[in-house]
Structures are given as structure tokens and as C-alpha cells.
Design an enzyme around this catalytic site. Sequence first.
Site, PDB file in Angstrom:
ATOM      1  CE1 TYR A  20     -34.498 -27.649  -7.937  1.00 44.30           C
ATOM      2  CE2 TYR A  20     -32.274 -28.531  -8.148  1.00 44.30           C
ATOM      3  CZ  TYR A  20     -33.448 -28.396  -7.432  1.00 44.30           C
ATOM      4  OH  TYR A  20     -33.552 -28.972  -6.203  1.00 44.30           O
ATOM      5  CB  ALA A  42     -41.390 -37.485   8.940  1.00 49.20           C
ATOM      6  CB  THR A  67     -45.451 -33.791   2.463  1.00 53.03           C
ATOM      7  OG1 THR A  67     -44.387 -32.879   2.707  1.00 53.03           O
ATOM      8  CG2 THR A  67     -46.695 -33.324   3.196  1.00 53.03           C
ATOM      9  N   GLY A  68     -44.106 -35.814   0.743  1.00 47.42           N
ATOM     10  CA  GLY A  68     -43.064 -36.029  -0.263  1.00 47.42           C
ATOM     11  C   GLY A  68     -42.147 -37.194   0.023  1.00 47.42           C
ATOM     12  CG  PHE A  69     -38.530 -37.523  -2.168  1.00 48.05           C
ATOM     13  CD1 PHE A  69     -38.681 -38.687  -2.927  1.00 48.05           C
ATOM     14  CD2 PHE A  69     -38.393 -36.318  -2.855  1.00 48.05           C
ATOM     15  CE1 PHE A  69     -38.703 -38.656  -4.313  1.00 48.05           C
ATOM     16  CE2 PHE A  69     -38.405 -36.275  -4.248  1.00 48.05           C
ATOM     17  CZ  PHE A  69     -38.565 -37.450  -4.980  1.00 48.05           C
ATOM     18  CB  VAL A  88     -46.282 -32.951  -8.914  1.00 50.98           C
ATOM     19  CG1 VAL A  88     -47.213 -31.831  -8.466  1.00 50.98           C
ATOM     20  CG2 VAL A  88     -46.252 -33.066 -10.422  1.00 50.98           C
TER      21      VAL A  88
END
Length: 395
Positions: free
Chosen positions: A234, A48, A50-52, A273
Site C-alpha cells: 500500500y 458521491a 458510495t463509500g466515503f 471494506v
Amino acid sequence: MIIEPRTRGFICLTSHPKGCEQNVKNQIEYVKTKGEISGPKKVLIIGASTGFGLASRITSAFGSKAATVGVFFDKPGTKGRPGSPGWYNSAAFEKFAHEEDIYAKSINGDAFSNEIKEKTIALIKEDLGQVDLVVYSLASPVRTHPDTGERFKSVLKPIGGSFKNKTVDFHTGVVSDIEIQPGDDKDIENTVAVMGGDDWELWIDAMKKAEVLAPNATTIAYSYIGPELTEPVYRKGTIGKAKDHLEATAFTISDKLKDIGGKAYVSVNKALVTQASSAIPVIPLYISLLYKVMKEEGIHEGCIEQMYRLFNERLYTGDIALDEKGRIRVDDWEMRPDVQEKIAALWKEATTETLQDIGDLKGYETDFFNLFGFKVDGVDYDQDVNEVVEISGIV
Ligand code: NAI
Ligand code: NA
């Protein structure tokens, strides 16, 4: 102390509490400007800080006043030593949530462990009873299996043969050729163990058993596909095998939740990023071209724009618009044929000399520093700040 960025390769060793706070504030403002969502009410976010995951938490709390429990693995600042950005983000998030009387509590520890699962479930039972949404947004290079103690390390390698292409060092702007050696079966197994769906399923199993999932509960995890250009490293590489596993796990979980009317989804998100994506060769060059094209088209999004759109236009609309493999797609704008054609053409031209003009290296670099709370507009970096910051709702 005065905190400055200290980078080593693709990581930044320091982070700035005020910059992180401003980032969180900007995301909250975005959600408020866009307006209310008839979204979730009680949410657990695993990953929870950082990021998405952070953007999902902000969208839940400030889009539909949801009570949130956040789980993350972060380092608090100590005297003379800044903490990790996720720590400062979470401190800021809770401060702003509590100011508006929105419930928010956090647990800092290894989400892969049984101990943290038990602690989280106990907290939900005690405070919320049940949750109606579980967001699974972990990104980690390692996982220790909770029962066997085996330690897995994920790798970013092609499969079946080496992969040659170009990449950019976004600090210097130098474009160079690279060759990545293929991973073997052990690498695949390791990467799937860390980034596949095994731990997601363990969380849902434990939560269901403890009856902390509300009737009709939803759970969601995040995946990535990307263009042909990056496929070898990827989607058709070791990490892609983990994403295949994660996506398959959504079906397994949905089956298990049938009796309570629950459902598991995977949302395929846009390339952005983050600390993780900066470390994958080739991806930074792709992202710098992607940003340039999407900004020109006026369709660029960051984490918060992506998560707001996911909640408001997919998850909580009744028109979830799944693809042929049952996935939600908010990478739809990234994957637009016209966008990808432009990137493919630019890719051929990209050199150290041309990239300054044809790519968005500046945008890449700014986003990278922003992750750590640096180069954020409106923050005075000459000011002394307290590196020791408390998270008010930490359990
Ligand atoms: P991130 O690195 O910003 O966030 C990871 C979160 O997981 C942080 O809150 C961190 O504290 C937490 N975490 C890591 N290890 C933990 C552990 N052992 N215990 C508890 N918490 C732990 O990552 P990001 O980019 O937001 O990724 C989240 C998901 O989204 C991943 O599945 C990733 O593959 C996916 N995704 C990422 C894209 C990108 O371009 N960054 C694109 C599409 C999907
Ligand atoms: Na996250």
C-alpha cells in the site's frame, strides 16, 4: 424481480435497491441522532455514490442542511438487470433529501472528462451560484486523460522487489501465502495518473476560473496510510506513490486558492471494506483483524461515523489538528499503538484454523455484502423489487 447476490471473485455482479436504500437510511439516521453540525452550505461531491463520498454527502445534507451536487459513474438498473449500488444509493439519498426539501442533484458520467466538469459547473452556476466545499472522493482503476485521450490503468504492486505475506479469501476463510511481483516505473506513472491529484487540481482550476468557488471555499480529498504490515503493497507501493502525489496536490491547490481565502486538505481515513479494498491482497486479512480489535475496544467506525467525525470534530470546529505533514487524521484510532500492537501479534497467529476466532471474518463478509445492498437488517429479500429505479434529481 427477486435479486440475489452473484459474486465472482472479489466483486458482486448484482445489487439490491431496497438494501441500498436501507443503508442510506441508516446513515441518515446516524447523522440525525448525532446532531447538527455548523458545516457546509453548498457542496459538490465528486465520487458521491458510495463509500466515503456518499457518507460525506449524507453528512453535509443531513448534518447541516447543505445543498449537494453529486457526481458519480454508475449503471442504472434496466428490466431484468440490476444497476450498480451507487445508482440505488443515489436514488435513495435524493428521495430522502427531497422529502425534507433539501436541494440535491446528480450527474452521472466520467468525472475525469472535460464534458462532465463543464456540465457540473454549469449546474452549479445555474442553481447554486457557488459552492463552499468540494469533496474529491473518486476511486477508479482507470482514467482517460481529458486532453490527450491517453488511458491510464492503476495497479496495486510493491516497488523495488516482490512482497511475500499472507492473505485471506474472505468468502472461504482460507488463509494462504502470496507473492506479489513489483511494479515498474510505467506502473507507478499510470497509478499516479489515475489516483494522484492531477484530476483534483483540474477540477479546482476549472471551478475557480468559472468563479463557482465561494470565498474561503474548502476542498478535501481522502488518503490512506496504514500499518507497516501493509506498507509494501500500500503506502510504499504504486498506490502509495499516488497518495503521495494527492497529498502534495493539496498544497498546490491551497496556493492557487490563496487569493479567495480557500484551502485544500487531505484527510487520512480508516481502512474499510469497499469494492476497491477487497481487491488488494493482504488488506482483507488486515481489515478482519483490525475490525476485531477495534470492535473489542469499542472504537470501530464505518464510513458515516468517519465522515461525521471529520466534519464535526475537524473540518468545522476550528481545531483541525493537522499532522506533521499537514494532513487531517481520522485514522487516529486505527493507528493507536495499542491497536496496532494487538494486530501485529494476531497477524503472526493467523491461519485458516485460527482466523475464525481471532479475526472478524463475519464482519468483513457482512460489510462486503452490505456494499451491494445484501444482508442488510430489516430488508425482505424474498419480496419482488423493481430493479428500475429513477434518481429524481439526475441532470
Ligand atoms: P468507492 O469505490 O466506494 O467510491 C468511489 C466513487 O467514485 C463512487 O461514487 C464512484 O461512482 C465514483 N467514480 C469512480 N470512477 C468515476 C469516474 N470515472 N467518474 C465519476 N465518478 C467515478 O471508494 P472509497 O473507498 O469511498 O474511496 C474514496 C477515496 O477514499 C479514495 O481516494 C480512497 O483511496 C480513499 N480511502 C479509502 C479507504 C478505504 O479503506 N476504502 C481508506 C482511506 C481512504
Ligand atoms: Na467515495
